[in-house]
Design a protein around this motif. Structure first.
Motif, short mmCIF file in Angstrom:
data_model
loop_
_atom_site.label_atom_id
_atom_site.label_comp_id
_atom_site.label_asym_id
_atom_site.label_seq_id
_atom_site.Cartn_x
_atom_site.Cartn_y
_atom_site.Cartn_z
N PRO A 17 40.19 47.81 48.92
CA PRO A 17 40.47 47.50 50.31
C PRO A 17 40.84 48.73 51.17
CG PRO A 17 42.02 46.37 48.85
CD PRO A 17 41.09 47.13 47.99
N MET A 18 41.47 49.74 50.56
CA MET A 18 41.84 50.95 51.31
C MET A 18 41.71 52.13 50.37
SD MET A 18 43.27 52.01 54.33
CE MET A 18 44.19 50.65 54.99
N ILE A 19 41.05 53.17 50.85
CA ILE A 19 40.85 54.37 50.05
C ILE A 19 40.99 55.59 50.97
CG2 ILE A 19 38.35 54.36 50.31
CD1 ILE A 19 38.19 55.24 47.33
N THR A 20 41.56 56.65 50.47
CA THR A 20 41.78 57.82 51.31
C THR A 20 40.52 58.68 51.37
OG1 THR A 20 42.57 59.26 49.53
CG2 THR A 20 44.23 57.87 50.66
N ALA A 21 40.45 59.48 52.43
CA ALA A 21 39.33 60.41 52.59
C ALA A 21 39.34 61.42 51.45
CB ALA A 21 39.41 61.10 53.94
N GLN A 22 40.52 61.81 51.00
CA GLN A 22 40.63 62.76 49.91
C GLN A 22 40.05 62.19 48.61
OE1 GLN A 22 41.61 66.01 50.08
NE2 GLN A 22 40.90 66.12 47.97
N GLU A 23 40.36 60.92 48.33
CA GLU A 23 39.81 60.27 47.14
C GLU A 23 38.28 60.22 47.21
OE1 GLU A 23 42.89 56.92 45.59
OE2 GLU A 23 42.21 56.69 47.67
N LEU A 24 37.76 59.87 48.38
CA LEU A 24 36.31 59.82 48.55
C LEU A 24 35.69 61.20 48.43
CD1 LEU A 24 36.09 57.23 51.46
CD2 LEU A 24 35.34 56.90 49.10
N ALA A 25 36.34 62.21 49.01
CA ALA A 25 35.84 63.58 48.95
C ALA A 25 35.76 64.05 47.50
CB ALA A 25 36.73 64.49 49.77
N GLU A 26 36.78 63.74 46.71
CA GLU A 26 36.77 64.11 45.30
C GLU A 26 35.69 63.36 44.54
OE1 GLU A 26 40.79 63.48 43.94
OE2 GLU A 26 41.55 65.11 45.21
N HIS A 27 35.52 62.08 44.85
CA HIS A 27 34.50 61.27 44.17
C HIS A 27 33.10 61.83 44.43
CE1 HIS A 27 32.56 57.68 42.53
NE2 HIS A 27 31.76 57.74 43.58
N PHE A 28 32.81 62.17 45.68
CA PHE A 28 31.48 62.65 46.05
C PHE A 28 31.32 64.16 45.96
CE2 PHE A 28 31.62 58.54 48.40
CZ PHE A 28 30.52 57.96 47.80
N GLU A 29 32.43 64.84 45.66
CA GLU A 29 32.44 66.30 45.57
C GLU A 29 31.98 66.94 46.88
OE1 GLU A 29 30.15 67.25 42.06
OE2 GLU A 29 31.73 66.49 40.74
N VAL A 30 32.59 66.47 47.97
CA VAL A 30 32.35 67.03 49.31
C VAL A 30 33.70 67.23 49.98
CG1 VAL A 30 30.07 65.93 49.55
CG2 VAL A 30 32.10 64.73 50.36
#
Length: 120
Positions: A17-30
């Motif tokens: 339901p909620m995810i941080t930009a940092q978590e997404l950045a780490e996941h996608f390596e961007v």
């Protein structure tokens, strides 16, 4: 933004339901800046993506949002999920991730809804 990253970003937001930009950045390596640009792209295409600032904030989809899987009947959805779970049970590669994504798309939360016995 690649189409693959676009869909995966939507799937991640549907699962959590909620995810941080940092978590997404780490996941996608961007970078986090790239994530915010991706969110802008999704938003401009009509996907209801929202950001909340501050502690406890993050990126989320409008509550109740689903991808349109209405082109398939319930029986067709069940057949697809059954086929994927059968494929997973045989150990074919990449099936678990695909099964998870399709289950999310169809909003089917139950795990291991099919049991296969290969014994004679």
């Amino acid at each position: 933004m690649s189409l693959h990253r676009q869909f995966e970003l939507i799937y991640l937001l549907l699962e959590k339901p909620m995810i941080t930009a940092q978590e997404l950045a780490e996941h996608f390596e961007v970078s986090t800046r790239t994530i915010y640009r991706d969110i802008d792209v999704l938003s401009s295409t009509g996907i209801p993506v929202y950001t909340t600032r501050g502690q406890g904030g993050g990126i989320s989809l409008l509550e109740g949002y689903t991808l349109h899987a209405a082109l398939l009947s319930n029986a067709e959805r069940e057949n697809i999920l059954t086929g994927l779970q059968t494929r997973e049970a045989t150990g074919l590669p990449y099936t678990k991730e695909l099964l998870k994504k399709i289950s999310t798309l169809f909003q089917y939360k139950k795990e291991n809804w099919l049991s296969i016995d290969f014994s004679p």
